[in-house]
Design an enzyme around this catalytic site. Sequence first.
Site, PDB file in Angstrom:
ATOM      1  CE1 TYR A  75      -9.902 -11.697   4.024  1.00  0.00           C
ATOM      2  CE2 TYR A  75      -8.250 -13.182   4.906  1.00  0.00           C
ATOM      3  CZ  TYR A  75      -8.624 -12.209   4.007  1.00  0.00           C
ATOM      4  OH  TYR A  75      -7.719 -11.750   3.085  1.00  0.00           O
ATOM      5  CG  ASN A 110      -2.354 -11.418   7.675  1.00  0.00           C
ATOM      6  OD1 ASN A 110      -2.694 -10.517   8.436  1.00  0.00           O
ATOM      7  ND2 ASN A 110      -2.308 -11.270   6.364  1.00  0.00           N
ATOM      8  N   GLY A 114      -8.840  -0.111   6.810  1.00  0.00           N
ATOM      9  CA  GLY A 114      -9.844   0.355   7.752  1.00  0.00           C
ATOM     10  C   GLY A 114     -10.914   1.218   7.101  1.00  0.00           C
ATOM     11  CB  VAL A 162      -6.590  -2.718   1.398  1.00  0.00           C
ATOM     12  CG1 VAL A 162      -6.855  -1.237   1.622  1.00  0.00           C
ATOM     13  CG2 VAL A 162      -7.826  -3.422   0.845  1.00  0.00           C
TER      14      VAL A 162
END
Length: 157
Positions: free
Chosen positions: A129, A122, A91, A85
């Site tokens: 996730y 990350n 967000g 994204v």
Amino acid sequence: MIRTATPADVPVIHAMVRELAEYEKVPDEARATPAQLREALFGEHPAAFAHLAEEAGEVVGFALWFLNFSTWRGVHGIYLEDLYVRPQARGGGHGRALLTELARICVARGYERLEWSVLDWNRPSIEFYEALGARPQDEWTVYRLTDGALRELGSRD
């Protein structure tokens, strides 16, 4: 809005693949050309599939995936190769919407796994996730053959 990619989307998918490689600090490893992506996604025998996230008519993210197979479960699953994204849209729920669409495909087709890899450093992605209910497979280590090592092994008698 989430939609299936079309051949006209190849340039924006290619651009986002390059952006993802920059984010992951390996820009020189993203060598796929638009022609290669077009063939993989829309050629005679597609090997991969893509969904796009749009906001106000602009593509702001993508998920590129392919089928895998579990010999233990006896059914296909989805392997998510890339989820990205663009920073200005993060967000906004686009990553969640893309993963939700892939989960819907799994459920509708009777696939029992949706899997992907994430870089250890990350943390924002890992936290995202895990908030969705995904769990790391810590007992597995990914191995990869590329470039010279792949050619060397492949050329052995």
